[in-house]
Design a protein around this motif. Structure first.
Motif, PDB file in Angstrom:
ATOM      1  N   PRO A   2      40.168  56.373  41.956  1.00 47.03           N
ATOM      2  CA  PRO A   2      39.988  55.054  42.567  1.00 47.03           C
ATOM      3  C   PRO A   2      41.228  54.168  42.462  1.00 47.03           C
ATOM      4  N   GLY A   3      41.883  54.205  41.303  1.00 43.80           N
ATOM      5  CA  GLY A   3      43.098  53.423  41.151  1.00 43.80           C
ATOM      6  C   GLY A   3      44.221  53.910  42.046  1.00 43.80           C
ATOM      7  N   ILE A   4      44.310  55.221  42.245  1.00 46.46           N
ATOM      8  CA  ILE A   4      45.338  55.776  43.123  1.00 46.46           C
ATOM      9  C   ILE A   4      45.068  55.373  44.572  1.00 46.46           C
ATOM     10  N   LEU A   5      43.809  55.374  44.986  1.00 49.22           N
ATOM     11  CA  LEU A   5      43.482  54.914  46.341  1.00 49.22           C
ATOM     12  C   LEU A   5      43.848  53.445  46.517  1.00 49.22           C
ATOM     13  N   ALA A  30      47.469  42.666  65.628  1.00 53.88           N
ATOM     14  CA  ALA A  30      46.383  43.649  65.665  1.00 53.88           C
ATOM     15  C   ALA A  30      46.928  45.066  65.595  1.00 53.88           C
ATOM     16  N   GLY A  31      48.057  45.316  66.264  1.00 51.36           N
ATOM     17  CA  GLY A  31      48.675  46.635  66.198  1.00 51.36           C
ATOM     18  C   GLY A  31      49.131  46.986  64.803  1.00 51.36           C
ATOM     19  N   LYS A  32      49.670  46.002  64.077  1.00 47.04           N
ATOM     20  CA  LYS A  32      50.103  46.229  62.703  1.00 47.04           C
ATOM     21  C   LYS A  32      48.904  46.533  61.802  1.00 47.04           C
ATOM     22  N   VAL A  33      47.827  45.807  61.995  1.00 52.01           N
ATOM     23  CA  VAL A  33      46.619  46.063  61.212  1.00 52.01           C
ATOM     24  C   VAL A  33      46.088  47.459  61.499  1.00 52.01           C
ATOM     25  N   LEU A  34      46.091  47.835  62.772  1.00 57.79           N
ATOM     26  CA  LEU A  34      45.622  49.167  63.156  1.00 57.79           C
ATOM     27  C   LEU A  34      46.487  50.250  62.514  1.00 57.79           C
ATOM     28  N   ALA A  35      47.799  50.015  62.466  1.00 57.07           N
ATOM     29  CA  ALA A  35      48.705  50.983  61.853  1.00 57.07           C
ATOM     30  C   ALA A  35      48.417  51.136  60.363  1.00 57.07           C
ATOM     31  N   VAL A  36      48.174  50.028  59.684  1.00 56.89           N
ATOM     32  CA  VAL A  36      47.839  50.077  58.257  1.00 56.89           C
ATOM     33  C   VAL A  36      46.583  50.911  58.041  1.00 56.89           C
ATOM     34  N   LEU A  37      45.558  50.684  58.854  1.00 57.41           N
ATOM     35  CA  LEU A  37      44.308  51.427  58.696  1.00 57.41           C
ATOM     36  C   LEU A  37      44.506  52.912  58.993  1.00 57.41           C
ATOM     37  N   ALA A  38      45.331  53.228  60.004  1.00 53.85           N
ATOM     38  CA  ALA A  38      45.573  54.633  60.349  1.00 53.85           C
ATOM     39  C   ALA A  38      46.289  55.357  59.219  1.00 53.85           C
ATOM     40  N   VAL A  39      47.336  54.740  58.672  1.00 52.09           N
ATOM     41  CA  VAL A  39      48.080  55.368  57.579  1.00 52.09           C
ATOM     42  C   VAL A  39      47.210  55.452  56.329  1.00 52.09           C
ATOM     43  N   LEU A  51      35.486  48.455  50.504  1.00 48.53           N
ATOM     44  CA  LEU A  51      36.336  47.674  49.608  1.00 48.53           C
ATOM     45  C   LEU A  51      37.807  48.040  49.774  1.00 48.53           C
ATOM     46  N   LEU A  52      38.074  49.300  50.085  1.00 46.52           N
ATOM     47  CA  LEU A  52      39.458  49.718  50.322  1.00 46.52           C
ATOM     48  C   LEU A  52      40.027  49.013  51.547  1.00 46.52           C
ATOM     49  N   GLY A  82      43.316  39.019  30.588  1.00 47.12           N
ATOM     50  CA  GLY A  82      42.586  37.889  31.153  1.00 47.12           C
ATOM     51  C   GLY A  82      43.082  37.447  32.513  1.00 47.12           C
ATOM     52  N   ILE A  83      44.191  38.024  32.967  1.00 41.08           N
ATOM     53  CA  ILE A  83      44.805  37.594  34.226  1.00 41.08           C
ATOM     54  C   ILE A  83      44.567  38.588  35.347  1.00 41.08           C
ATOM     55  N   VAL A  84      44.629  39.888  35.020  1.00 38.89           N
ATOM     56  CA  VAL A  84      44.649  40.901  36.076  1.00 38.89           C
ATOM     57  C   VAL A  84      43.374  40.907  36.919  1.00 38.89           C
ATOM     58  N   HIS A  85      42.251  40.475  36.361  1.00 36.58           N
ATOM     59  CA  HIS A  85      41.004  40.470  37.130  1.00 36.58           C
ATOM     60  C   HIS A  85      41.091  39.542  38.330  1.00 36.58           C
ATOM     61  N   TYR A  86      41.963  38.544  38.269  1.00 38.09           N
ATOM     62  CA  TYR A  86      42.077  37.574  39.359  1.00 38.09           C
ATOM     63  C   TYR A  86      43.203  37.918  40.328  1.00 38.09           C
ATOM     64  N   LEU A  87      43.917  38.981  40.063  1.00 37.05           N
ATOM     65  CA  LEU A  87      44.956  39.438  40.983  1.00 37.05           C
ATOM     66  C   LEU A  87      44.328  40.362  42.027  1.00 37.05           C
ATOM     67  N   PRO A  88      44.899  40.438  43.235  1.00 40.60           N
ATOM     68  CA  PRO A  88      44.329  41.355  44.227  1.00 40.60           C
ATOM     69  C   PRO A  88      44.402  42.801  43.763  1.00 40.60           C
ATOM     70  N   SER A  89      45.434  43.132  42.993  1.00 40.60           N
ATOM     71  CA  SER A  89      45.572  44.493  42.472  1.00 40.60           C
ATOM     72  C   SER A  89      44.449  44.813  41.491  1.00 40.60           C
ATOM     73  N   GLY A  90      44.227  43.917  40.526  1.00 43.65           N
ATOM     74  CA  GLY A  90      43.184  44.144  39.536  1.00 43.65           C
ATOM     75  C   GLY A  90      41.797  44.153  40.146  1.00 43.65           C
ATOM     76  N   ALA A  91      41.555  43.229  41.087  1.00 42.93           N
ATOM     77  CA  ALA A  91      40.243  43.162  41.737  1.00 42.93           C
ATOM     78  C   ALA A  91      39.962  44.436  42.529  1.00 42.93           C
ATOM     79  N   LEU A  92      40.966  44.924  43.263  1.00 40.82           N
ATOM     80  CA  LEU A  92      40.757  46.134  44.057  1.00 40.82           C
ATOM     81  C   LEU A  92      40.581  47.352  43.158  1.00 40.82           C
TER      82      LEU A  92
END
Length: 256
Positions: A71-74, A114-123, A153-154, A207-217
């Protein structure tokens, strides 16, 4: 730098959906053909997966090493593609005038984003397939109930990191974007709770990482793929980061 054709000269532009799909295809191929981004998006996550599987760093966290690691690698893949990869690509497109040019074509700014978002999802979809193909022989055994919330969530995490990547790329010089995104990839990957759970990090960071996007994901994906449940608090934090970073990018993004 070449750009994808939207419509032949003298003809009416293609429908918006086709324009977005063409731009998304172009953006995806550009990312996959870039050796540096390919290493960041695929090679380094695979090396991290193998390393975490053969070392005792994740022992005692409620599952086998590979089950805790995947999960962390994803999550790391989402950050690599949506934040670092897209941020660097957008920053240099801005420098060379590609963004300004495409924003004045029938594609428009909305179609370009929208094209950039689509590219992110494809990769990202390709990354999920590759990581899964390697992790399953290593013994990864996620609960069936975890796939739907995990993938949702990903995508949410990718949205948050895409917004952050566009914010950086649209507000600082390309050289600074390159430095900032790579530095944050290293810091968040090592100490941001995305690969290594918060309880294994130094006390000052827990106490900080839970509020970061990295920690939350990272925490959200671990709960989904280990327990088959949704971490509502982590999902809310990702939504907040997506909204705030997206609003800031809309407000301060510079197209030239």
């Amino acid at each position: 730098m070449t750009v994808p054709p939207i419509s032949p000269p003298g003809q009416a532009p293609a429908p918006l959906l086709r324009r977005i799909l063409l731009q998304g295809r172009y953006e995806s191929l550009t990312m996959l053909r870039n050796g540096e981004q390919l290493i960041l998006a695929v090679v380094l996550p695979l090396l991290a997966l193998v390393g975490l599987t053969v070392t005792p760093l994740l022992d005692g966290l409620g599952g086998s090493r590979v089950n805790v690691a995947v999960p962390g690698i994803l999550a790391l893949c989402a950050m690599s593609t949506a934040f670092t990869g897209q941020g660097i690509a957008t920053g240099f497109d801005r420098r060379y005038g590609v963004l300004r040019f495409l924003s004045t074509t029938p594609l428009g700014r909305t179609g370009l984003i929208a094209g950039k978002v689509l590219a992110v999802l494809a990769v990202l979809a390709l990354q999920v397939v590759v990581i899964t193909a390697v992790a399953l022989p290593l013994g990864w055994n996620p609960p069936a109930a975890g796939w739907l919330p995990g993938l949702g969530l990903l995508v949410l995490g990718a949205a948050a990191f895409t917004a952050l990547g566009l914010l950086v790329a649209g507000t600082v010089r390309p050289e600074a974007t390159l430095a900032i995104t790579n530095l944050l990839w290293i810091l968040l990957g090592a100490l941001g709770g995305i690969v290594i759970p918060a309880e294994r990090l130094p006390a000052a960071a827990q106490g900080i990482v839970h509020y970061l996007p990295s920690g939350a994901l990272g925490e959200a994906l671990r709960e989904a793929f280990l327990l088959g449940t949704i971490d509502v608090g982590a999902a809310f934090i990702l939504l907040v980061w997506t909204a705030l970073a997206g609003a800031a990018a809309i407000r301060w993004f510079k197209w030239n």
